[in-house]
Design an enzyme around this catalytic site. Structure first.
Site, PDB file in Angstrom:
ATOM      1  N   ASN A   1       0.853  -1.192   0.000  1.00 47.05           N
ATOM      2  CA  ASN A   1       0.000   0.000   0.000  1.00 47.05           C
ATOM      3  C   ASN A   1       0.888   1.240   0.000  1.00 47.05           C
ATOM      4  O   ASN A   1       1.460   1.598   1.019  1.00 47.05           O
ATOM      5  CB  ASN A   1      -0.909  -0.027   1.240  1.00 47.05           C
TER       6      ASN A   1
ATOM      7  N   LYS B   1      -0.029   4.285  -0.414  1.00 44.65           N
ATOM      8  CA  LYS B   1      -0.721   5.497   0.077  1.00 44.65           C
ATOM      9  C   LYS B   1      -0.478   6.659  -0.895  1.00 44.65           C
ATOM     10  O   LYS B   1      -0.356   6.422  -2.098  1.00 44.65           O
ATOM     11  CB  LYS B   1      -0.272   5.821   1.500  1.00 44.65           C
TER      12      LYS B   1
ATOM     13  N   HIS C   1      -9.680   1.143   4.175  1.00 47.42           N
ATOM     14  CA  HIS C   1      -8.446   1.366   4.946  1.00 47.42           C
ATOM     15  C   HIS C   1      -8.751   2.347   6.073  1.00 47.42           C
ATOM     16  O   HIS C   1      -9.573   3.256   5.905  1.00 47.42           O
ATOM     17  CB  HIS C   1      -7.361   1.921   4.022  1.00 47.42           C
TER      18      HIS C   1
ATOM     19  N   GLU D   1      -7.368   4.864   7.100  1.00 46.74           N
ATOM     20  CA  GLU D   1      -7.242   6.288   6.739  1.00 46.74           C
ATOM     21  C   GLU D   1      -8.469   6.765   5.961  1.00 46.74           C
ATOM     22  O   GLU D   1      -8.874   7.914   6.068  1.00 46.74           O
ATOM     23  CB  GLU D   1      -5.939   6.497   5.940  1.00 46.74           C
TER      24      GLU D   1
ATOM     25  N   GLU E   1      -5.805  -4.668  10.298  1.00 43.42           N
ATOM     26  CA  GLU E   1      -4.794  -3.640  10.532  1.00 43.42           C
ATOM     27  C   GLU E   1      -5.169  -2.838  11.775  1.00 43.42           C
ATOM     28  O   GLU E   1      -5.998  -1.913  11.693  1.00 43.42           O
ATOM     29  CB  GLU E   1      -4.717  -2.684   9.335  1.00 43.42           C
TER      30      GLU E   1
ATOM     31  N   GLY F   1       1.821   2.633  10.520  1.00 42.53           N
ATOM     32  CA  GLY F   1       2.760   3.744  10.343  1.00 42.53           C
ATOM     33  C   GLY F   1       3.403   4.224  11.628  1.00 42.53           C
ATOM     34  O   GLY F   1       4.033   5.284  11.653  1.00 42.53           O
TER      35      GLY F   1
ATOM     36  N   SER G   1       2.983  -1.748  10.361  1.00 44.11           N
ATOM     37  CA  SER G   1       4.421  -1.727  10.654  1.00 44.11           C
ATOM     38  C   SER G   1       5.127  -3.050  10.348  1.00 44.11           C
ATOM     39  O   SER G   1       6.067  -3.429  11.053  1.00 44.11           O
ATOM     40  CB  SER G   1       4.669  -1.291  12.101  1.00 44.11           C
TER      41      SER G   1
ATOM     42  N   GLY H   1       2.772  -1.008   4.261  1.00 43.30           N
ATOM     43  CA  GLY H   1       2.818   0.396   3.871  1.00 43.30           C
ATOM     44  C   GLY H   1       4.258   0.853   3.678  1.00 43.30           C
ATOM     45  O   GLY H   1       4.885   0.618   2.652  1.00 43.30           O
ATOM     46  N   GLY H   2       4.804   1.505   4.703  1.00 41.44           N
ATOM     47  CA  GLY H   2       6.132   2.122   4.631  1.00 41.44           C
ATOM     48  C   GLY H   2       7.206   1.226   4.029  1.00 41.44           C
ATOM     49  O   GLY H   2       7.989   1.664   3.170  1.00 41.44           O
TER      50      GLY H   2
HETATM   51  P1  PGA Z   1       2.516   0.538   7.562  1.00 41.91           P
HETATM   52  O1  PGA Z   1       1.106   0.726   6.803  1.00 41.91           O
HETATM   53  O2  PGA Z   1       3.102  -0.769   7.073  1.00 41.91           O
HETATM   54  O3  PGA Z   1       3.330   1.722   7.147  1.00 41.91           O
HETATM   55  O4  PGA Z   1       2.234   0.507   9.015  1.00 41.91           O
HETATM   56  C1  PGA Z   1       0.239  -0.335   6.604  1.00 41.91           C
HETATM   57  C2  PGA Z   1      -1.026   0.128   5.951  1.00 41.91           C
HETATM   58  O5  PGA Z   1      -1.506   1.236   6.250  1.00 41.91           O
HETATM   59  O6  PGA Z   1      -1.629  -0.582   5.133  1.00 41.91           O
END
Ligand code: PGA
Length: 251
Positions: A8, A10, A96, A98, A166, A172, A209, A230-231
């Site tokens: 992802n 983002k 998601h 967000e 999640e 994040g 994470s 994500g990251g």
């Molecule tokens: P993250 O994000 O791995 O940076 O924690 C995961 C996500 O939001 O899908």
């Protein structure tokens, strides 16, 4: 069931950066054992055309991070699921955290999006998760149950869907859920899916994470069928290093 490794991105990367990523990714991709795992990229909307061009015919799949539940019309700023499908996407993220918290997407809206995506044979990757406050108040399972039951209320059980757990507090933040917490929730979600006769059809991913150093153990937790990352998915090497920690993802 194949393990799924989903990226992802983002609102990161522009089309040029996405192109460079996919060019560098193609060498790594040749080592992926696609009998055992599925790679899915979720680039930002403005990078979807680039993804379509660079991933066409490749092992890695791709999808949108969001789409609406109508194909076309007076919906300024929205993404048409039909267009996403026509571009060659196979997946779409739905719900998601967000989208839920920053864009106020309700369970009802998400259920309509899932129904629409499935009608177009796009695979929804439906995200659920509790906030830190809800966890502290022992509401985790109630919150997840409500999100799953209402989100899947219009689901076509004969079509594909992926669930992604999640925890909002792990996204994040660098704080990853403990193996025990992941085990407990994935067992709970598996039982919930079993009640809906979906346990063999719906993979359950963990997200929050995920990095190479924690993926190694997380991937062994029962009912963890892959990750939403994500990251650590933004750089070719950090994403690939997650695959390297597993025993089955590479040939
Ligand atoms: P993250 O994000 O791995 O940076 O924690 C995961 C996500 O939001 O899908």
């Amino acid at each position: 069931m194949k393990k799924i490794f989903a990226a992802n991105w983002k609102m990161h990367k522009n089309p040029c950066e996405a192109e460079v990523f996919f060019q560098n990714w193609s060498e790594k991709e040749s080592k992926i054992d696609s009998d055992n795992c599925e790679i899915v990229f979720f680039p930002a909307t403005l990078c979807l055309e680039t993804s379509s061009r660079l991933l066409s015919g490749k092992k890695s799949k791709w999808g949108a991070q969001n789409s609406f539940y109508e194909d076309q019309g007076a919906f300024t700023g929205e993404n048409s699921p039909m267009t996403i499908k026509q571009m060659g996407a196979e997946y779409c993220l739905v719900g998601h955290s967000e989208r839920r918290s920053l864009f106020f997407e309700s369970d009802e809206l998400l259920s309509k999006k899932i129904a629409k995506l499935q009608a177009l044979d796009l695979i929804p990757m439906f995200c659920v998760g509790e906030t830190l406050e809800q966890r502290k108040n022992n509401q985790t399972m109630d919150v997840l149950k409500k999100q799953v039951v209402s989100g899947l209320s219009l689901m076509d059980k004969n079509k594909k869907l992926i669930l992604a757990y999640e925890p909002v507090w792990a996204i994040g933040t660098g704080v990853v859920a403990s193996l025990e917490q992941v085990k407990e929730v994935h067992q709970f979600l598996f039982s919930l899916l079993s009640e809906m006769k979906l346990q063999d059809k719906v993979p359950i991913l963990y997200g929050g994470s995920v990095k190479a150093d924690n993926a190694k153990d997380l991937v062994k937790v029962p009912h963890v069928d892959g990750f939403l990352i994500g990251g650590a998915s933004l750089e070719v090497n950090s994403f690939y290093s997650i695959l390297q920690t597993t025993e089955f993802a590479l040939t």
